[in-house]
Design a protein around this motif. Structure first.
Motif, PDB file in Angstrom:
ATOM      1  N   SER A  61       0.851  -1.179   0.000  1.00 40.87           N
ATOM      2  CA  SER A  61       0.000   0.000   0.000  1.00 40.87           C
ATOM      3  C   SER A  61       0.893   1.236   0.000  1.00 40.87           C
ATOM      4  O   SER A  61       2.074   1.188   0.289  1.00 40.87           O
ATOM      5  N   GLN A 112      -1.115   5.934   6.199  1.00 40.30           N
ATOM      6  CA  GLN A 112      -1.665   5.594   4.881  1.00 40.30           C
ATOM      7  C   GLN A 112      -1.716   6.865   4.043  1.00 40.30           C
ATOM      8  O   GLN A 112      -2.132   7.912   4.530  1.00 40.30           O
TER       9      GLN A 112
ATOM     10  N   THR B 229     -10.401  -6.933   0.571  1.00 39.04           N
ATOM     11  CA  THR B 229     -10.626  -5.556   1.014  1.00 39.04           C
ATOM     12  C   THR B 229     -11.764  -5.478   2.029  1.00 39.04           C
ATOM     13  O   THR B 229     -12.068  -4.408   2.518  1.00 39.04           O
ATOM     14  N   SER B 230     -12.392  -6.603   2.345  1.00 40.63           N
ATOM     15  CA  SER B 230     -13.549  -6.598   3.241  1.00 40.63           C
ATOM     16  C   SER B 230     -13.119  -6.965   4.657  1.00 40.63           C
ATOM     17  O   SER B 230     -12.007  -7.415   4.873  1.00 40.63           O
ATOM     18  N   PRO B 231     -13.998  -6.787   5.639  1.00 42.21           N
ATOM     19  CA  PRO B 231     -13.628  -7.106   7.024  1.00 42.21           C
ATOM     20  C   PRO B 231     -13.649  -8.607   7.323  1.00 42.21           C
ATOM     21  O   PRO B 231     -13.174  -9.011   8.380  1.00 42.21           O
ATOM     22  N   SER B 285      -8.644  -0.363  -8.125  1.00 44.85           N
ATOM     23  CA  SER B 285     -10.111  -0.350  -7.970  1.00 44.85           C
ATOM     24  C   SER B 285     -10.785  -0.590  -9.309  1.00 44.85           C
ATOM     25  O   SER B 285     -11.794   0.025  -9.624  1.00 44.85           O
ATOM     26  N   LEU B 462     -19.785   0.704   2.440  1.00 43.69           N
ATOM     27  CA  LEU B 462     -18.346   0.949   2.349  1.00 43.69           C
ATOM     28  C   LEU B 462     -17.795   1.519   3.663  1.00 43.69           C
ATOM     29  O   LEU B 462     -16.727   1.108   4.126  1.00 43.69           O
ATOM     30  N   GLN B 463     -18.546   2.438   4.273  1.00 44.38           N
ATOM     31  CA  GLN B 463     -18.052   3.070   5.503  1.00 44.38           C
ATOM     32  C   GLN B 463     -18.082   2.088   6.661  1.00 44.38           C
ATOM     33  O   GLN B 463     -17.152   2.053   7.469  1.00 44.38           O
ATOM     34  N   ARG B 466     -15.220  -0.172   6.306  1.00 44.23           N
ATOM     35  CA  ARG B 466     -13.973   0.522   6.614  1.00 44.23           C
ATOM     36  C   ARG B 466     -13.764   0.601   8.127  1.00 44.23           C
ATOM     37  O   ARG B 466     -12.665   0.343   8.636  1.00 44.23           O
ATOM     38  N   ARG B 469     -12.739  -2.748   9.469  1.00 45.52           N
ATOM     39  CA  ARG B 469     -11.339  -3.060   9.151  1.00 45.52           C
ATOM     40  C   ARG B 469     -10.385  -2.278  10.033  1.00 45.52           C
ATOM     41  O   ARG B 469      -9.380  -2.804  10.509  1.00 45.52           O
ATOM     42  N   LEU B 470     -10.693  -0.993  10.240  1.00 44.21           N
ATOM     43  CA  LEU B 470      -9.819  -0.186  11.096  1.00 44.21           C
ATOM     44  C   LEU B 470      -9.819  -0.735  12.520  1.00 44.21           C
ATOM     45  O   LEU B 470      -8.812  -0.691  13.217  1.00 44.21           O
ATOM     46  N   ALA B 514     -12.588   7.304  12.206  1.00 42.55           N
ATOM     47  CA  ALA B 514     -13.353   7.119  10.961  1.00 42.55           C
ATOM     48  C   ALA B 514     -14.841   7.292  11.232  1.00 42.55           C
ATOM     49  O   ALA B 514     -15.561   7.928  10.449  1.00 42.55           O
TER      50      ALA B 514
END
Lengths: 536, 536
Positions: A61, A112, B229-231, B285, B462-463, B466, B469-470, B514
């Motif tokens: 990344s 990031q 890219t997903s949790p 993407s 998406l949020q 995110r 994941r964070l 976030a």
């Protein structure tokens, strides 16, 4: 129809620790990792580093490294070897370390990277849309600031390839590339330059054209590149005779006094986005007309030229292989040049074979000096081509009548005034000891000879360049190929075709293997000579 | 018109040392460099290494490393730090070292890699030509063998993007991707599978559909991916309950006995070119319809399925955002599936919000087990969607009448037979200790509450993904987001919207930042609910 965003109550103050503060609590230290990643910034984190896990980083990344008010972008590599980086360190590859410009051990933060702002425009181009001026400005700015990954760069290069850019888009791209770096103003009415689109070994006409036109009084501050895929660039060859890495202020002094210089352009920050794009175009072997036009014209205009003679060689192993292709390229160059107020004179030349005899920095410097000295062994094709280009450049002087340029250039060369000017430039840039009649060529050599009699009907530019590079050029300055025969020459069996010089046994062996596979020469009958596209 | 090639006489024998022999004279030794370069093979050479200079290597050029009859391709990095590699060593990054499969210290040779044979076809595609079956075969073979650089991969991905591939080319690409790896034959007449094109957090329907259809007697050897890219991916979630990394032979035993498995597909070498392409598509993407179809169908067919139910969710924050887009995608999937003799049933579903409550491996495993147990807290949307998909899959059984599938699936679930099958699969794969009613969620947590009263009119897939994941998912299995409200729910000011769990303070802080920026929830009036594209 208003919508009420739902938000959380502010978290307790003791938990709301922003990333910068976190990093400041346990600062990471900068380390230089002695890995050369060739124009790709790489940052190294230890797998056990708390910030690596915390930030949800993924290997590869894009990260932003900040220190002392400066920041760079880099691709992340993750290591578990503390000899590379320890948990409290951020490592940077050589280029990246230099770019950040902060000493080892300095506190740094890493996070990031925000995706580049222009990615939306890139996606529109990938989807086949036409982009506007502001799109190109934003994309090129991000590229120049190293915000694009190699993957995004390739996407841009492919999405703007052959046929994907109309001529106005090429103009926007060129303009944006000029704006991405410094633009030199020489404070002169007429600043001339010459450029060749490349691909022909030898062909060191700049080192002849510049002293000729400067001797006439034109201002010609020539900045050149080093070899990228060729066995020598003008900067590599000039460096045999003089320093070429000069600060801009010193260059300006030299140009004021001598009307010219022959320097490396890399220090001047001219069209920096171009350098980044080349790092992707080259491995892809993509050199579409639009990208070529933007690359060449942005560099020239950023360097302050307002009159350019452009050499487009045609030949079966040149970049441009047919006259219609050359004419199409000419029209695109002319369109963009006109939009940018650059006066442009395109000259289509014979690119069927290398120009001159020597290929490699020292061999090419020898040829150039022989032409300047009117030496009996001076290669006549190099002399003729240089005179033709210099003549065209001289004709931009309003006092010279169209058609008179060639004769004036010849007079300047034959009278020794060009040699005198070259000596002055060499002296001004910092002369290096070089006796071109005893140039100290690579001590190891082998010869390639004709197996049977015939006429030279083909010399493959690409193969000869490859052999010269394998022999060590341009890194080994004394290495290269010295041609003994050119197109149309008659040879007997056993006659010398060329000699290869190398500095190291292994280089010599690699060059010989390549030349055994294909010598680059074709012998046949005079009727088999390739068509001459252009006449001198 | 024959031409006589000119060749050199053979060089003296003592100088004609081919590269292999040279290397054998002073062999280099293999070293493992503990740098994770994420699917990009990197080889490290010391700058002072004789072979580095001799071969005319350039940093970032592609090299071939050979040992013991095996070879891999890698990108070259050059270092001057002997702690990374010494002069007599070739270093390989972690992945590359594993791929070569030769012990440390083993003699290796390194040379410039030949350019991939398919580069000419790649250039034709870049130039906008239509490619044939043989072109795709050759390109995909080179990609699977890691012969393409990241730059060449990006060029391929962009050149075959949206609109650049016609449907027959997508078929050729899919076919070539299947052929690039192993193809499993289960020796069964009917092998069923389900797949979702992705992008919806939660949504662990596979872990319900598989036990339901297997309980009915269908063969459903499900191999899944881990989160990219997903949790959480299905493999990550199943791994909370059982082992998922099983050798193929063991998988085959389990499928023979239980009619199903729920395993990670990464060990089976299915469509390996797909994994390589994803490493470029993801950072760009880019997920064009052609590439999505080729990726999904090649994996499924290589895994031995001959009947597939495909879930395409639509929603404002889903991958597919409109019904016409979904229909166009459906037609492309159906065309390619028909050419490859795969029976395909496309189901278009509601993708306006996450499915289920938990997002993150442990939270999703909890939801799945609650549905299987008919627990009062089982998320109804997950149950309904799983029943709908399982019903469609059951209807490929010739003994089941069209329209009866849903009721049969519900009977299997309500009767506990699906739970029993799931327990058998968990046991067979190697059960892990997990009490889903005391799942040991990440000890650190924060809550997000409604600022004022209203109806939930939007949940941003998406949020929410995110934030999860964070918070650490999927790496921290117990981390994630637990939704308390879904679309259409009425809330009072201060009501809980969701709770975020994390294992580490820094993860929690990042997730909170976030969520402070955007909670992912919109509150409004019932009239502001987004259009329901599809009906259950």
């Amino acid at each position: 129809m208003s919508q009420t965003p739902a938000t959380s109550p502010a978290p307790p103050a003791d938990q709301a620790v922003p990333a910068d503060v976190l990093a400041a609590v346990s600062p990471l230290r900068l380390r230089r990792v002695a890995i050369d990643t060739y124009r790709e910034n790489v940052a190294y984190l230890n797998r056990d580093c708390a910030v690596y896990r915390a930030e949800g980083f993924q290997a590869l990344s894009k990260v932003e490294v900040r220190a002392n008010g400066r920041r760079i972008l880099a691709t992340l590599n993750v290591t578990s070897d503390p000899r590379i980086v320890q948990c409290h360190e951020v490592g940077l590859s050589e280029d990246a370390f230099d770019q950040l410009g902060v000493p080892k051990g300095h506190p740094v933060t890493i996070s990031q990277a925000e995706p580049p702002a222009s990615i939306a425009a890139l996606h529109r181009k990938i989807d086949g849309e036409r982009l506007g001026r502001a799109d190109f400005e934003s994309i090129v700015r991000d590229i120049a600031e190293h915000r694009y990954s190699k993957i995004e760069l390739s996407a841009f290069v492919v999405a703007t390839n052959r046929g994907e850019l109309d001529r106005e888009e090429v103009y926007f791209l060129t303009e944006a590339m000029i704006a991405s770096g410094r633009r030199i103003d020489w404070h002169e009415r007429l600043v001339v330059d010459k450029h060749c689109i490349g691909g022909i070994p030898g062909n060191r006409t700049s080192m002849l054209v510049v002293p000729i036109v400067a001797a006439h009084g034109l201002v010609c501050p020539k900045t050149s590149s080093r070899a990228i895929t060729s066995p020598a660039g003008t900067a590599d060859t000039m460096e045999v005779l003089a320093d070429v890495e000069l600060p801009l202020a010193r260059l300006q002094e030299i140009v004021r006094e001598h009307h010219a210089c022959l320097a490396w352009g890399g220090t001047a920050d001219l069209s920096p986005a171009d350098d980044v794009l080349i790092s992707v175009e080259r491995p892809l072997s993509l050199d579409s007309p639009g990208q070529m036009v933007a690359s060449i014209l942005s560099k020239k205009i950023a360097a302050g030229s307002n009159h350019l003679v452009l050499d487009i060689p045609i030949g079966p192993t040149a970049k441009v292989r047919s006259m219609p292709e050359a004419q199409k390229l000419r029209r695109l160059f002319e369109y963009v040049a006109r939009r940018l107020d650059l006066s442009l004179d395109v000259v289509i030349t014979d690119g069927r074979q290398p120009i001159g005899n020597g290929i490699g920095p020292v061999l090419e410097a020898r040829d150039v000096m022989r032409v300047l000295e009117n030496h009996p062994l001076a290669p006549q094709d190099l002399r003729q081509k240089a005179l033709r280009l210099a003549g065209r450049l001289l004709e931009c002087d309003p006092d010279i009548r169209g058609g008179d340029g060639f004769a004036i250039a010849r007079d300047i060369l034959d009278s020794g005034r060009a040699l005198e000017k070259m000596r002055a430039l060499i002296e001004a840039q910092g002369a290096k000891p070089f006796e071109h009649e005893r140039p100290g060529l690579g001590a190891l050599s082998f010869e390639v000879r004709a197996e049977q009699a015939g006429v030279v009907t083909g010399i493959d530019n690409l193969q000869i360049a490859r052999i010269a590079r394998l022999a060590g050029a341009p890194k080994v300055r004394t290495a290269g190929v010295d041609l003994a025969r050119k197109l149309g020459d008659a040879v007997a069996a056993g006659d010398l075709l060329y000699r290869v010089h190398a500095g190291f046994q292994s280089d010599l062996d690699f060059a010989r293997q390549a030349s055994d596979k294909s010598s680059g020469y074709q012998l046949g009958t005079p009727g088999q000579l390739p068509h001459v596209f252009v006449e001198f």
